[in-house]
Scaffold this motif. Structure first.
Motif, mmCIF file in Angstrom:
data_model
loop_
_atom_site.group_PDB
_atom_site.id
_atom_site.type_symbol
_atom_site.label_atom_id
_atom_site.label_comp_id
_atom_site.label_asym_id
_atom_site.label_seq_id
_atom_site.Cartn_x
_atom_site.Cartn_y
_atom_site.Cartn_z
ATOM 1 N N ASP A 204 45.598 -6.864 -26.552
ATOM 2 C CA ASP A 204 44.141 -8.351 -27.330
ATOM 3 C C ASP A 204 42.919 -7.629 -26.507
ATOM 4 O O ASP A 204 42.782 -8.412 -25.932
ATOM 5 N N GLN A 205 43.072 -6.640 -25.545
ATOM 6 C CA GLN A 205 42.347 -6.602 -24.742
ATOM 7 C C GLN A 205 41.252 -5.042 -25.951
ATOM 8 O O GLN A 205 40.341 -5.274 -24.811
ATOM 9 N N ASP A 206 41.239 -4.708 -26.372
ATOM 10 C CA ASP A 206 40.425 -3.542 -27.261
ATOM 11 C C ASP A 206 40.211 -2.613 -26.799
ATOM 12 O O ASP A 206 38.396 -3.095 -26.848
ATOM 13 N N LEU A 207 40.546 -1.883 -26.128
ATOM 14 C CA LEU A 207 39.567 -0.681 -24.812
ATOM 15 C C LEU A 207 39.973 0.608 -25.950
ATOM 16 O O LEU A 207 41.049 0.954 -26.138
ATOM 17 N N VAL A 208 38.222 1.513 -25.651
ATOM 18 C CA VAL A 208 38.352 2.169 -26.288
ATOM 19 C C VAL A 208 38.542 3.545 -25.167
ATOM 20 O O VAL A 208 38.050 3.253 -23.846
ATOM 21 N N LEU A 209 40.362 3.409 -24.986
ATOM 22 C CA LEU A 209 40.023 4.963 -23.906
ATOM 23 C C LEU A 209 38.934 6.604 -23.752
ATOM 24 O O LEU A 209 39.440 6.788 -25.131
ATOM 25 N N LEU A 210 38.185 6.367 -23.267
ATOM 26 C CA LEU A 210 37.312 8.306 -23.088
ATOM 27 C C LEU A 210 38.012 8.916 -22.372
ATOM 28 O O LEU A 210 37.510 9.875 -22.587
ATOM 29 N N ASP A 211 38.549 9.089 -20.964
ATOM 30 C CA ASP A 211 39.107 9.341 -20.255
ATOM 31 C C ASP A 211 39.620 9.452 -19.164
ATOM 32 O O ASP A 211 39.658 8.296 -18.853
ATOM 33 N N VAL A 212 40.116 10.301 -18.360
ATOM 34 C CA VAL A 212 41.276 10.145 -17.003
ATOM 35 C C VAL A 212 40.429 11.208 -16.113
ATOM 36 O O VAL A 212 40.398 11.863 -16.469
ATOM 37 N N SER A 213 40.654 10.078 -14.837
ATOM 38 C CA SER A 213 40.105 11.151 -13.344
ATOM 39 C C SER A 213 40.739 12.493 -13.419
ATOM 40 O O SER A 213 41.653 12.302 -13.471
ATOM 41 N N PRO A 214 39.579 13.077 -12.491
ATOM 42 C CA PRO A 214 40.459 14.722 -12.718
ATOM 43 C C PRO A 214 42.095 14.497 -11.811
ATOM 44 O O PRO A 214 43.176 15.497 -11.763
ATOM 45 N N SER A 215 42.201 13.557 -10.699
ATOM 46 C CA SER A 215 43.278 13.637 -10.165
ATOM 47 C C SER A 215 43.890 12.421 -10.857
ATOM 48 O O SER A 215 45.284 12.153 -10.473
ATOM 49 N N TRP B 139 18.514 -4.743 -27.335
ATOM 50 C CA TRP B 139 19.540 -4.096 -26.454
ATOM 51 C C TRP B 139 20.697 -3.500 -26.410
ATOM 52 O O TRP B 139 21.424 -2.485 -26.945
ATOM 53 N N PRO B 140 21.297 -2.479 -25.455
ATOM 54 C CA PRO B 140 21.951 -1.144 -24.847
ATOM 55 C C PRO B 140 23.191 -1.716 -25.296
ATOM 56 O O PRO B 140 23.318 -2.234 -24.888
ATOM 57 N N LEU B 141 24.024 -0.438 -25.798
ATOM 58 C CA LEU B 141 24.918 -0.868 -25.811
ATOM 59 C C LEU B 141 25.345 0.722 -25.486
ATOM 60 O O LEU B 141 25.552 1.715 -25.716
ATOM 61 N N TRP B 142 26.900 0.297 -24.755
ATOM 62 C CA TRP B 142 27.440 2.006 -24.195
ATOM 63 C C TRP B 142 28.439 2.184 -25.631
ATOM 64 O O TRP B 142 28.312 2.201 -26.462
ATOM 65 N N ASP B 143 27.991 4.110 -25.703
ATOM 66 C CA ASP B 143 28.498 4.748 -26.409
ATOM 67 C C ASP B 143 29.876 5.058 -26.566
ATOM 68 O O ASP B 143 30.865 4.631 -25.161
ATOM 69 N N TRP B 144 31.049 5.258 -27.293
ATOM 70 C CA TRP B 144 32.331 5.263 -27.744
ATOM 71 C C TRP B 144 33.058 6.877 -27.682
ATOM 72 O O TRP B 144 33.415 7.232 -28.021
ATOM 73 N N ALA B 145 32.041 6.981 -26.222
ATOM 74 C CA ALA B 145 31.640 8.410 -25.931
ATOM 75 C C ALA B 145 31.453 8.306 -24.222
ATOM 76 O O ALA B 145 30.725 7.990 -23.773
ATOM 77 N N GLY B 146 32.345 9.848 -22.966
ATOM 78 C CA GLY B 146 32.009 9.942 -22.029
ATOM 79 C C GLY B 146 32.966 10.498 -20.623
ATOM 80 O O GLY B 146 33.861 11.255 -21.933
ATOM 81 N N GLY B 147 32.952 9.948 -19.853
ATOM 82 C CA GLY B 147 34.050 10.697 -19.164
ATOM 83 C C GLY B 147 33.904 11.274 -17.675
ATOM 84 O O GLY B 147 32.522 10.943 -17.547
ATOM 85 N N PHE B 148 34.943 11.866 -16.615
ATOM 86 C CA PHE B 148 34.730 11.793 -15.615
ATOM 87 C C PHE B 148 33.673 13.003 -15.241
ATOM 88 O O PHE B 148 34.140 14.095 -15.764
ATOM 89 N N ILE B 149 32.974 13.191 -14.360
ATOM 90 C CA ILE B 149 32.500 14.450 -14.654
ATOM 91 C C ILE B 149 32.678 15.295 -13.397
ATOM 92 O O ILE B 149 33.065 16.216 -13.242
ATOM 93 N N ASP B 150 33.413 14.333 -12.189
ATOM 94 C CA ASP B 150 33.976 14.141 -10.486
ATOM 95 C C ASP B 150 35.228 13.286 -10.549
ATOM 96 O O ASP B 150 34.341 12.133 -11.519
ATOM 97 N N GLU B 151 35.647 13.221 -9.701
ATOM 98 C CA GLU B 151 36.337 11.175 -9.269
ATOM 99 C C GLU B 151 35.268 10.861 -9.151
ATOM 100 O O GLU B 151 35.320 9.596 -9.014
#
Length: 351
Positions: free
Chosen positions: A215-226, A274-286
């Motif tokens: 029930d959290q409805d979260l889009v997973l974008l990325d995992v950090s390098p570590s 009003w702005p909305l975050w895109d369903w895209a992105g990720g970690f550049i570094d940690e």
């Protein structure tokens, strides 16, 4: 080949093991980016596709030895020679169809199967496992016959089923997000307007454990390098968050309306900007992520990208590029990120 006949290129894999993929109806072209294809000596590999591109998704092993195509009725693994290494049939992704198809040709010309839902597959970091999200139930399985979607763990060598779980979703599509730990995998599922379930899986060689984030409805974008943290945006696109990998707790979050200024070209007297975050992105570094507000900016002008410090937490900073950039950014975890413009991939780094 004209851009209209191909999917946009994409970079997949973990830092140090990146591959550039682009697919048309007849082949999947894979370009070695980091020299991770071993001693094979082939910088570019072409895999024959088993069905046209709009009938599924595809991925490739970290060493470029195998491609897996997640189709409407089956998963099919094809090696560099074009040989089918293995196939796993599953339920049909066209929602009204209850058949277990034996081949693509059974529905290739059926209008009802023209725009099916779909799943996906992803390789573990070491390439030994294939995780697959499929329409269930599989024939002869132990899961309930009413299971809609399944999450499978397969041996990448021969397609042997190692573990399975009820995905507890009714997907329109999905994406696997690899973790540096070969035992772990993330799965983000799209259910259209109904939601965006997130799943984390762990396979220890004997037991598959799934964290469902009910029930959290979260889009997973990325995992950090570590591998210690992961990045999400909620289904409503108003909250971006960094989570602890062990318990899913929120370490930092940003509300778009509070931290992103109005688009500079928006009508000054319009109260509904009003702005909305895109369903895209990720970690550049940690300690740094990149994302965008491109979708919500489009009505007013040029889409914007944002750099955000996560440790310590900082407010978003706009990205200024030396040339026009379209689309959304994807972090690569090695100090860089990329954008796609037509058939061109641009890789960027901070100065």
């Amino acid at each position: 080949m004209p851009a209209s006949q191909t999917f946009a290129p994409s970079l997949i894999g973990l830092p140090g093991r990146r591959a550039l993929l682009q697919r048309c109806d007849s082949e999947l072209v894979v370009q070695d980016v980091d020299g991770s294809f071993g001693t094979a000596g082939e910088a570019t590999i072409r895999f024959r596709t088993p069905w046209p591109r709009r009938f599924g998704t595809s991925t490739v092993a970290p060493d470029g030895s195998l491609a897996v195509f997640a189709g409407v009725h089956a998963l099919r693994a094809i090696d560099r020679t074009g040989t089918v290494r293995w196939e796993v049939r599953h339920g049909c992704w066209y929602g009204a169809c209850r058949e277990m198809h034996r081949s693509f040709e059974e529905y290739a010309d059926d209008r009802d199967h023209r725009y099916p839902d779909g799943g996906s597959a992803g390789f573990s970091a070491d390439g030994r496992l294939v995780w697959a999200h499929v329409r269930g139930p599989l024939p002869g399985g132990e899961l309930d016959a009413e299971t809609v979607d399944e999450w499978l763990v397969l041996d990448a060598v021969d397609g042997r089923l190692l573990a399975r779980a009820n995905a507890r979703s009714a997907a329109a599509g999905s994406v696997h997000v690899p973790h540096p730990d070969p035992q772990r995998m993330g799965l983000t599922i799209g259910e259209g307007q109904d939601g965006s379930p997130l799943r984390w899986g762990r396979w220890d060689g004997e037991t598959l454990t799934v964290e469902y984030f009910e029930d959290q409805d979260l889009v997973l974008l990325d995992v950090s390098p570590s591998g210690d943290r992961f990045l999400t945006v909620n289904h409503d696109q108003d909250t971006l968050a960094v989570h602890d990998i062990e318990d899913g707790s929120v370490l930092a979050e940003w509300d778009a309306e509070s931290v992103i200024p109005r688009h500079p070209d928006a009508e000054p007297d319009n109260d509904e900007v009003w702005p909305l975050w895109d369903w895209a992105g990720g970690f550049i570094d940690e300690a740094t992520v990149i994302t965008g507000t491109v979708e919500s900016d489009e009505e007013w002008g040029e889409g914007r990208h944002w750099l955000i410090g996560t440790s310590p937490t900082r407010s978003p900073e706009p990205v200024t590029y030396p040339l026009p950039v379209s689309g959304t950014p994807t972090g690569l975890g090695d100090g860089t990120w990329y954008t796609v413009a037509g058939s061109e991939v641009h890789v960027w780094a901070l100065r």
